[in-house]
Write an enzyme that holds these catalytic residues in place. Structure first.
Site, short mmCIF file in Angstrom:
data_model
loop_
_atom_site.label_atom_id
_atom_site.label_comp_id
_atom_site.label_asym_id
_atom_site.label_seq_id
_atom_site.Cartn_x
_atom_site.Cartn_y
_atom_site.Cartn_z
N THR A 63 76.30 40.32 30.25
CA THR A 63 76.45 38.99 29.80
C THR A 63 77.18 39.10 28.51
O THR A 63 78.01 38.16 28.34
CB THR A 63 75.03 38.29 29.63
N ALA A 105 93.38 37.54 11.26
CA ALA A 105 93.01 38.88 10.66
C ALA A 105 94.24 39.58 10.22
O ALA A 105 94.29 40.51 9.42
CB ALA A 105 92.39 39.92 12.04
N GLU A 129 75.72 40.30 12.52
CA GLU A 129 75.59 38.62 12.50
C GLU A 129 75.10 38.11 13.44
O GLU A 129 73.99 37.21 13.69
CB GLU A 129 76.80 37.93 11.98
N GLY A 141 72.92 33.92 15.82
CA GLY A 141 74.44 34.04 15.65
C GLY A 141 74.95 32.69 15.62
O GLY A 141 76.22 32.59 15.02
N GLY A 148 68.82 31.32 32.97
CA GLY A 148 69.33 32.48 32.21
C GLY A 148 68.83 32.44 30.70
O GLY A 148 69.52 33.25 30.02
N LYS A 200 63.38 39.77 14.71
CA LYS A 200 64.42 38.61 13.97
C LYS A 200 63.94 38.57 12.70
O LYS A 200 64.61 38.53 11.51
CB LYS A 200 64.72 37.43 14.51
#
Length: 213
Positions: free
Chosen positions: A13, A33, A129, A134, A187, A205
């Protein structure tokens, strides 16, 4: 400038979603970038499995070390999860002077010190991150935006599955297992929800946040 070639380990996923984002926003990412970002290789356990992403133009393999040992790949995205064999993969990528991007909270919480020390030694970056909140994001905010502050405590909702379950139980008086089944169907929760419902995910975390606060 020549394009940056990246390799993705894991096409579930998260991995599949990452491919979709990188392909969909390729032009804007390249503009920001200053170089084109190309997904050169990707690995998955089962290559016959139907994917949520378009893998055209990507070399697929069942062996993640083909990515780790590819001299043309500059950045490895580790999107498998877990902290066993994955740790060895990440350390091998670092030893090959590749930057690593991971969303793996358990890996960083349990082995972060060793991984960051090795990355510093090899002169590469380990970006994480997405490992904690996130969508906010919070890692960069704490490490850079709040670097001049002395943080004494942290509080927040850092596990979406637990938040969904507890909210439904409180507001609607629903049974825990009933809400858990719905969370899995939607989900929000994994087939094995142990990390979420036993607080392991939140613990990982908090470990990461506390280490950088």
């Amino acid at each position: 400038m020549k394009p940056v070639k990246i390799g993705i380990i894991g096409l579930g996923t998260v991995g599949g979603g990452t491919v979709n984002v990188l392909k969909r926003n390729a032009e804007e990412i390249a503009r920001r970038a200053g170089r084109q970002i190309i997904i050169s290789r990707a690995s998955a356990k089962d290559l016959s499995k139907q994917r949520i992403c378009d893998t055209d133009g990507i070399q697929l393999t069942t062996d993640p070390y083909e990515i780790i040992n590819d001299p043309e790949i500059e950045i490895v995205l580790e999107l498998i999860g877990g902290a066993g064999a994955v740790k060895d993969m990440v350390l091998a990528a670092i030893a090959n002077h590749k930057h690593v991007v991971t969303a793996n909270k358990s890996l960083i919480a349990l082995h972060g010190n060793e991984i960051f020390a090795e990355a510093s030694e090899q002169g590469v970056i380990v970006a994480f991150e997405a490992a904690v909140a996130g969508g906010i994001p919070i890692i960069k905010a704490i490490r850079e935006g709040l670097s001049g502050n002395q943080i004494q405590w942290l509080a927040g909702i850092i596990n979406g599955t637990g938040n969904f379950i507890l909210t439904e139980m409180r507001d609607k008086g629903r049974d825990f297992y009933d809400v858990l089944a719905e969370a899995q169907a939607l989900g929000y929760a994994e087939a094995d929800p142990t990390f979420d419902v036993e607080g392991i995910d939140a613990g990982h975390k908090l470990t990461i946040l506390a280490s950088i606060a």
